[in-house]
Design a protein around this motif. Structure first.
Motif, PDB file in Angstrom:
ATOM      1  N   PRO A  37       0.806  -1.218   0.000  1.00  0.00           N
ATOM      2  CA  PRO A  37       0.000   0.000   0.000  1.00  0.00           C
ATOM      3  C   PRO A  37       0.846   1.278   0.000  1.00  0.00           C
ATOM      4  CG  PRO A  37      -0.975  -1.600   1.477  1.00  0.00           C
ATOM      5  CD  PRO A  37       0.353  -2.164   1.053  1.00  0.00           C
ATOM      6  N   ALA A  38       1.840   1.343   0.853  1.00  0.00           N
ATOM      7  CA  ALA A  38       2.699   2.526   0.903  1.00  0.00           C
ATOM      8  C   ALA A  38       3.537   2.652  -0.356  1.00  0.00           C
ATOM      9  CB  ALA A  38       3.597   2.474   2.141  1.00  0.00           C
ATOM     10  N   PHE A  40       2.799   1.573  -3.409  1.00  0.00           N
ATOM     11  CA  PHE A  40       1.962   2.012  -4.519  1.00  0.00           C
ATOM     12  C   PHE A  40       1.674   3.509  -4.426  1.00  0.00           C
ATOM     13  CE2 PHE A  40       0.061  -2.488  -5.055  1.00  0.00           C
ATOM     14  CZ  PHE A  40       0.993  -2.799  -6.028  1.00  0.00           C
ATOM     15  N   ARG A  41       1.408   3.991  -3.226  1.00  0.00           N
ATOM     16  CA  ARG A  41       1.099   5.416  -3.059  1.00  0.00           C
ATOM     17  C   ARG A  41       2.318   6.301  -3.264  1.00  0.00           C
ATOM     18  NH1 ARG A  41      -3.163   3.216  -0.766  1.00  0.00           N
ATOM     19  NH2 ARG A  41      -5.069   4.459  -0.562  1.00  0.00           N
ATOM     20  N   ALA A  42       3.491   5.785  -2.951  1.00  0.00           N
ATOM     21  CA  ALA A  42       4.716   6.560  -3.115  1.00  0.00           C
ATOM     22  C   ALA A  42       5.308   6.420  -4.517  1.00  0.00           C
ATOM     23  CB  ALA A  42       5.746   6.129  -2.070  1.00  0.00           C
ATOM     24  N   GLY A  43       4.760   5.528  -5.313  1.00  0.00           N
ATOM     25  CA  GLY A  43       5.309   5.272  -6.640  1.00  0.00           C
ATOM     26  C   GLY A  43       6.587   4.469  -6.613  1.00  0.00           C
ATOM     27  N   GLU A  44       6.864   3.833  -5.469  1.00  0.00           N
ATOM     28  CA  GLU A  44       8.107   3.083  -5.312  1.00  0.00           C
ATOM     29  C   GLU A  44       7.871   1.606  -5.613  1.00  0.00           C
ATOM     30  OE1 GLU A  44       9.237   4.043  -1.351  1.00  0.00           O
ATOM     31  OE2 GLU A  44       9.848   6.096  -1.856  1.00  0.00           O
ATOM     32  N   TYR A  45       7.505   1.321  -6.842  1.00  0.00           N
ATOM     33  CA  TYR A  45       7.223  -0.043  -7.253  1.00  0.00           C
ATOM     34  C   TYR A  45       7.498  -0.155  -8.750  1.00  0.00           C
ATOM     35  CZ  TYR A  45       2.955   1.825  -9.336  1.00  0.00           C
ATOM     36  OH  TYR A  45       2.079   2.549 -10.102  1.00  0.00           O
ATOM     37  N   GLY A  46       7.563  -1.380  -9.220  1.00  0.00           N
ATOM     38  CA  GLY A  46       7.753  -1.626 -10.642  1.00  0.00           C
ATOM     39  C   GLY A  46       6.615  -2.464 -11.185  1.00  0.00           C
ATOM     40  N   ASN A  47       6.645  -2.688 -12.488  1.00  0.00           N
ATOM     41  CA  ASN A  47       5.614  -3.518 -13.110  1.00  0.00           C
ATOM     42  C   ASN A  47       5.495  -4.871 -12.436  1.00  0.00           C
ATOM     43  OD1 ASN A  47       5.367  -1.446 -15.035  1.00  0.00           O
ATOM     44  ND2 ASN A  47       4.978  -2.939 -16.665  1.00  0.00           N
ATOM     45  N   ARG A  48       6.613  -5.399 -11.980  1.00  0.00           N
ATOM     46  CA  ARG A  48       6.587  -6.744 -11.410  1.00  0.00           C
ATOM     47  C   ARG A  48       5.758  -6.803 -10.132  1.00  0.00           C
ATOM     48  NH1 ARG A  48      12.654  -9.396 -12.181  1.00  0.00           N
ATOM     49  NH2 ARG A  48      12.629  -9.379 -14.483  1.00  0.00           N
ATOM     50  N   ASP A  49       5.664  -5.714  -9.401  1.00  0.00           N
ATOM     51  CA  ASP A  49       4.835  -5.709  -8.189  1.00  0.00           C
ATOM     52  C   ASP A  49       3.361  -5.816  -8.549  1.00  0.00           C
ATOM     53  OD1 ASP A  49       6.890  -5.262  -6.078  1.00  0.00           O
ATOM     54  OD2 ASP A  49       7.216  -3.424  -7.211  1.00  0.00           O
ATOM     55  N   ALA A  92      -6.051   5.201  -9.731  1.00  0.00           N
ATOM     56  CA  ALA A  92      -6.745   4.479  -8.661  1.00  0.00           C
ATOM     57  C   ALA A  92      -6.398   5.066  -7.294  1.00  0.00           C
ATOM     58  CB  ALA A  92      -6.384   2.993  -8.704  1.00  0.00           C
ATOM     59  N   VAL A  93      -5.124   5.366  -7.082  1.00  0.00           N
ATOM     60  CA  VAL A  93      -4.705   5.975  -5.814  1.00  0.00           C
ATOM     61  C   VAL A  93      -5.380   7.326  -5.629  1.00  0.00           C
ATOM     62  CG1 VAL A  93      -2.749   6.987  -4.579  1.00  0.00           C
ATOM     63  CG2 VAL A  93      -2.509   4.755  -5.685  1.00  0.00           C
ATOM     64  N   ASP A  94      -5.391   8.133  -6.689  1.00  0.00           N
ATOM     65  CA  ASP A  94      -6.030   9.447  -6.602  1.00  0.00           C
ATOM     66  C   ASP A  94      -7.512   9.315  -6.271  1.00  0.00           C
ATOM     67  OD1 ASP A  94      -3.665  10.711  -7.159  1.00  0.00           O
ATOM     68  OD2 ASP A  94      -4.108  11.068  -9.278  1.00  0.00           O
ATOM     69  N   ALA A  95      -8.178   8.316  -6.852  1.00  0.00           N
ATOM     70  CA  ALA A  95      -9.597   8.110  -6.573  1.00  0.00           C
ATOM     71  C   ALA A  95      -9.826   7.749  -5.111  1.00  0.00           C
ATOM     72  CB  ALA A  95     -10.156   7.013  -7.481  1.00  0.00           C
ATOM     73  N   LEU A  96      -9.006   6.827  -4.591  1.00  0.00           N
ATOM     74  CA  LEU A  96      -9.183   6.380  -3.206  1.00  0.00           C
ATOM     75  C   LEU A  96      -8.832   7.469  -2.208  1.00  0.00           C
ATOM     76  CD1 LEU A  96      -7.710   2.770  -3.366  1.00  0.00           C
ATOM     77  CD2 LEU A  96     -10.114   3.449  -3.439  1.00  0.00           C
ATOM     78  N   ASP A  97      -7.856   8.288  -2.538  1.00  0.00           N
ATOM     79  CA  ASP A  97      -7.390   9.318  -1.605  1.00  0.00           C
ATOM     80  C   ASP A  97      -8.012  10.677  -1.880  1.00  0.00           C
ATOM     81  OD1 ASP A  97      -5.825   7.358  -0.559  1.00  0.00           O
ATOM     82  OD2 ASP A  97      -3.950   8.057  -1.442  1.00  0.00           O
ATOM     83  N   PHE A 145      -4.774  -4.545  -2.186  1.00  0.00           N
ATOM     84  CA  PHE A 145      -3.389  -4.247  -1.846  1.00  0.00           C
ATOM     85  C   PHE A 145      -3.092  -2.750  -1.883  1.00  0.00           C
ATOM     86  CE2 PHE A 145      -2.881  -8.786  -2.698  1.00  0.00           C
ATOM     87  CZ  PHE A 145      -2.108  -9.149  -1.615  1.00  0.00           C
ATOM     88  N   LEU A 146      -4.004  -1.959  -2.408  1.00  0.00           N
ATOM     89  CA  LEU A 146      -3.906  -0.509  -2.285  1.00  0.00           C
ATOM     90  C   LEU A 146      -4.442  -0.023  -0.941  1.00  0.00           C
ATOM     91  CD1 LEU A 146      -5.030   0.657  -5.842  1.00  0.00           C
ATOM     92  CD2 LEU A 146      -2.858   1.257  -4.744  1.00  0.00           C
TER      93      LEU A 146
END
Length: 225
Positions: A37-38, A40-49, A92-97, A145-146
């Motif tokens: 969750p953190a 995804f919100r921070a953009g600290e992930y890759g396609n593989r996640d 999706a993050v923008d919608a939820l937050d 997972f978000l």
């Protein structure tokens, strides 16, 4: 499914412990619930996640799925351009937050709004469903997972257990026995309402409820965790 809330209410801790000890995906699920969750919100992930969540959605029920469909979805997500995938996740993050929070303009003490595309998770599901191969069911895994404290993944096993446990008169939100094919936003809303009732009755959060659901299913059907 022949199981009732009374059967489960006194054995919540046992079901959770059974899942933790026996479910093959528990270690990586637990880590993902804590970290994704953190990330995804921070953009600290890759396609593989994102691909991992999609693979997890199908492979946790590997004996139940159409493997041609599974491979097609997994390949479609894996082939998605990183910019397109991240754009859908950001939306999706923008919608939820977004301003207003879950439930939009609903009366806090009233019933949930009808699916009108304006509730945050409706917009999030719509954004996630823009990822090639992702339908509402798969999107529910990404949604969980978000925001694991607010939502829950849905599949045939989860639907069947939640339907059985909320069949009593004490629940306003009830589900049809048959799993919707295809899963729709409206059906997912009803599922979330039933899930909310269960978390209140059992005194658990959604992560523990998920473990209970999977353990109850395995006990009732003889399928693996």
């Amino acid at each position: 499914m022949d199981v009732s809330l009374a059967d489960v209410a006194g054995r919540v801790d046992d079901h959770v412990e059974t899942y933790r000890e026996s479910a093959p995906f528990y270690p990586v699920e637990s880590e993902a619930i804590a970290s994704l969750p953190a990330a995804f919100r921070a953009g600290e992930y890759g396609n593989r996640d994102v691909e991992w969540v999609v693979r997890w959605y199908f492979r946790r029920a590997v004996t139940d799925v159409d493997h041609a469909e599974r491979r097609a979805v997994e390949d479609a997500v894996a082939d998605t351009e990183p910019r397109e995938l991240r754009g859908a996740m950001w939306d999706a993050v923008d919608a939820l937050d977004g301003e207003g929070g879950e439930g939009g303009e609903d009366d806090e003490d009233g019933p949930p709004a009808e699916p009108d595309g304006n509730r945050p998770h409706h917009r999030a599901l719509d954004a996630l469903s823009q990822i090639p191969g992702v339908d509402v069911g798969v999107a529910s895994a990404l949604l969980w997972f978000l925001a694991p404290e607010e939502y829950l993944v849905v599949g045939e096993r989860e639907w069947a257990v939640v339907a059985a446990l909320t069949a009593g008169a004490q629940f306003e939100a009830r589900l049809d026995d048959a799993y919707p094919e295809p899963m729709t936003v409206e059906a997912y809303d009803r599922y979330l309402d039933a899930v909310a009732g269960l978390t209140d009755r059992l005194g658990v959060d959604r992560w523990r409820l998920y473990m209970v659901i999977r353990s109850v299913d395995a006990t009732a059907t003889g399928r693996s965790l």
